[in-house]
Design a protein around this motif. Structure first.
Motif, PDB file in Angstrom:
ATOM      1  N   GLU A 129       0.809  -1.220   0.000  1.00 28.47           N
ATOM      2  CA  GLU A 129       0.000   0.000   0.000  1.00 28.47           C
ATOM      3  C   GLU A 129       0.839   1.265   0.000  1.00 28.47           C
ATOM      4  OE1 GLU A 129      -2.899   1.947   3.239  1.00 28.47           O
ATOM      5  OE2 GLU A 129      -3.637   0.055   2.420  1.00 28.47           O
ATOM      6  N   GLY A 130       1.982   1.228   0.675  1.00 29.43           N
ATOM      7  CA  GLY A 130       2.813   2.407   0.760  1.00 29.43           C
ATOM      8  C   GLY A 130       3.376   2.864  -0.571  1.00 29.43           C
TER       9      GLY A 130
ATOM     10  N   MET B 148       4.812   4.525  15.431  1.00 29.22           N
ATOM     11  CA  MET B 148       4.579   4.564  13.987  1.00 29.22           C
ATOM     12  C   MET B 148       5.839   5.017  13.246  1.00 29.22           C
ATOM     13  SD  MET B 148       0.798   6.274  14.348  1.00 29.22           S
ATOM     14  CE  MET B 148       0.382   6.513  12.627  1.00 29.22           C
ATOM     15  N   ARG B 149       6.489   6.033  13.792  1.00 25.64           N
ATOM     16  CA  ARG B 149       7.704   6.540  13.145  1.00 25.64           C
ATOM     17  C   ARG B 149       8.845   5.532  13.229  1.00 25.64           C
ATOM     18  NH1 ARG B 149       5.527  11.420  15.397  1.00 25.64           N
ATOM     19  NH2 ARG B 149       5.331  13.055  13.787  1.00 25.64           N
ATOM     20  N   ALA B 150       8.841   4.706  14.266  1.00 28.65           N
ATOM     21  CA  ALA B 150       9.947   3.770  14.482  1.00 28.65           C
ATOM     22  C   ALA B 150       9.724   2.410  13.829  1.00 28.65           C
ATOM     23  CB  ALA B 150      10.170   3.582  15.991  1.00 28.65           C
ATOM     24  N   ASP B 151       8.507   2.144  13.360  1.00 28.92           N
ATOM     25  CA  ASP B 151       8.195   0.819  12.819  1.00 28.92           C
ATOM     26  C   ASP B 151       8.858   0.652  11.445  1.00 28.92           C
ATOM     27  OD1 ASP B 151       6.741  -1.398  11.467  1.00 28.92           O
ATOM     28  OD2 ASP B 151       5.527  -1.351  13.282  1.00 28.92           O
ATOM     29  N   ARG B 152       9.879  -0.164  11.374  1.00 29.98           N
ATOM     30  CA  ARG B 152      10.672  -0.300  10.153  1.00 29.98           C
ATOM     31  C   ARG B 152       9.859  -0.845   8.990  1.00 29.98           C
ATOM     32  NH1 ARG B 152      13.470  -2.623  14.209  1.00 29.98           N
ATOM     33  NH2 ARG B 152      13.091  -4.716  13.376  1.00 29.98           N
ATOM     34  N   ARG B 153       8.976  -1.787   9.263  1.00 28.77           N
ATOM     35  CA  ARG B 153       8.221  -2.428   8.183  1.00 28.77           C
ATOM     36  C   ARG B 153       7.048  -1.575   7.712  1.00 28.77           C
ATOM     37  NH1 ARG B 153       9.528  -6.587  11.726  1.00 28.77           N
ATOM     38  NH2 ARG B 153      10.823  -8.234  10.832  1.00 28.77           N
TER      39      ARG B 153
ATOM     40  N   LYS C  89       6.495   1.896   8.328  1.00 30.64           N
ATOM     41  CA  LYS C  89       6.653   3.345   8.262  1.00 30.64           C
ATOM     42  C   LYS C  89       6.272   3.911   6.892  1.00 30.64           C
ATOM     43  CE  LYS C  89      10.034   6.983   9.264  1.00 30.64           C
ATOM     44  NZ  LYS C  89      10.055   7.624   7.937  1.00 30.64           N
ATOM     45  N   ALA C  90       6.606   3.203   5.821  1.00 33.70           N
ATOM     46  CA  ALA C  90       6.324   3.712   4.471  1.00 33.70           C
ATOM     47  C   ALA C  90       4.831   3.859   4.214  1.00 33.70           C
ATOM     48  CB  ALA C  90       6.944   2.789   3.421  1.00 33.70           C
TER      49      ALA C  90
END
Length: 438
Positions: A88-89, A183-188, A190-191
């Motif tokens: 989706e990103g 949310m900002r730190a979630d590597r998978r 974040k996009a």
């Protein structure tokens, strides 16, 4: 040069094997543009399914990567004619490139409106297609909420039920800054947020929830399949969708068809924005107290989990295959394509008689921040036809308020006995699924 479709992969993955099969069936070549994966092995596995791959140095793709990749692949002998993004990103990047390439897709502005849950709700309200009240949440301000209604909080941009929850106490809004930090730190993930970390609160639509798996071509809407979310669990800061069944079991045929018509009206109201083509996973609920349907989300992509596998079981057609084919469909073949979608549609079967095929699929979720010691699902009877275990022993689960799926499993079931099948498989999976944490 070889005619190619460019798959936009997120960190080395994005339904690569399935996209390769769909592309090959059209006599085309699949090439890929991927953001940098967390571990090289992930990309190594995906490379087996693509003819060539360009990898960026960053963990997220950007608009500037598109033309560079197309030029680089052209130098290697591939003429990219369309882009595909199941993540989706990257959906807006897909639309941006398809517009330049002349492939069949919706306008980027229309997709951006769908992906903004606040603006989408406002648009539906203005069109007379929703009655859900809502407020945008701003830091340090507490909205005045009608105490006679239930309220639901969710990010303006989001997926995987990240930080979606019933607002039992307005003081819970004080947790949002910490959630935004997640949310900002979630590597998978974040996009997917596209640098949007704001929230909204809207009236909670009390009633059963469904997803419509839909293809739009030239503005014509085809609902290929509909799933009912048969098991939904509300946790403190997320919602887990534990089981889906198709066709729906709790509403009669006429109400399901009424829901399909409402979804069609909402999509039609976006046609003027350029929503003309693509695959959509549309979540809608039947508001029991008001006897009306409400859109929850319009996702301009396939559904996750085993949605596509379920659609293929029920209809005989893969959403991904159809989506890939539609990107470069010649004008002279559009009529036949529409006819094929009408024949395949489960909703059309509901209009004319009982559908012949049905599925149940379920998901099991993990506890955030825990490390998996052992995981297994080996039922002695009624094994699932499709089983996907997403984590291995030793996996450390993210410290994140989203659904962290450990396993998906799908069964073919009798269409005339859905209530009994749903109840049995719920017990069956609970009894035989085992996960232990360190």
């Amino acid at each position: 040069m070889k005619r190619a479709i460019l798959l936009l992969m997120h960190q080395g993955k994005s339904y690569t094997e399935e996209a390769a099969a769909a592309t090959a069936a059209l006599g085309l070549t699949l090439v890929a543009l991927s953001s940098r994966p967390e571990t090289p092995g992930v990309l190594d596995a995906s490379r087996r399914h693509v003819a060539d791959c360009v990898v960026t140095e960053e963990p997220e793709l950007t608009s500037g990567d598109l033309d560079k990749a197309v030029r680089e692949l052209a130098d290697r002998g591939y003429r990219v004619e369309a882009a595909l993004a199941t993540f989706e990103g990257y959906r807006l990047l897909m639309a941006e490139l398809n517009e330049r390439l002349g492939a069949r897709d919706s306008a980027e502005a229309a997709l951006r409106l769908c992906l903004d849950k606040y603006e989408l709700r406002r648009h539906l309200l203005a069109e007379g297609l929703s009655e859900v009240r809502l407020h945008r949440l701003t830091p340090g301000a507490t909205p005045e909420l009608d105490p006679s209604a239930r309220w639901f909080v969710k990010p303006v941009r989001g997926a995987s039920s990240f930080a979606t929850f019933l607002l039992d106490d307005v003081n819970d809004l004080a947790d949002l800054p910490a959630i935004q930090g997640q949310m900002r730190a979630d590597r998978r993930m974040k996009a997917i947020f596209m640098d949007r970390y704001d929230f909204l609160v809207e009236e909670y639509v009390e009633g059963p929830e469904f997803s419509f798996e839909t293809i739009v071509l030239d503005g014509r809407i085809h609902h290929l399949c509909v799933h009912e979310k048969a098991r939904v669990e509300h946790l403190a800061r997320t919602v887990l969708e534990g089981m889906s069944v198709s066709p729906p079991a709790s509403l009669d045929r006429d109400l399901v068809l009424e829901g399909a018509d409402h979804v069609s009206s909402c999509l039609a109201a976006l046609a003027g924005q350029g929503l003309t083509d693509g695959v959509f996973h549309i979540e809608a609920k039947y508001w029991e107290s008001r006897k009306r349907w409400e859109i929850i989300e319009i996702n301009p992509r396939m559904g996750g989990s085993l949605i596509d596998a379920s659609v293929q079981t029920v209809t005989g057609h893969s959403l991904l295959d159809l989506w890939t084919e539609s990107l470069l469909l010649p004008d002279g073949e559009r009529g036949a394509f529409h006819e094929r979608l009408t024949r395949a549609s489960q909703l059309e079967a509901l209009r004319t008689g009982a559908p012949a095929r049905a599925t149940v699929f379920l998901s099991k979720y993990g506890e955030k921040g825990r490390t998996v010691d052992t995981i297994r699902f080996e039922p002695p009877t009624r094994p699932p036809r499709i089983l996907r275990v997403h984590v291995a022993e030793g996996t450390e689960l993210d410290e994140s308020d989203r659904g962290i799926c450990l396993m998906d499993a799908l069964w073919d079931v009798a269409a005339d006995d859905l209530d009994a099948e749903t109840a049995f498989l719920d017990r069956h999976a609970t009894e035989h699924f085992h996960v232990r944490y360190r």
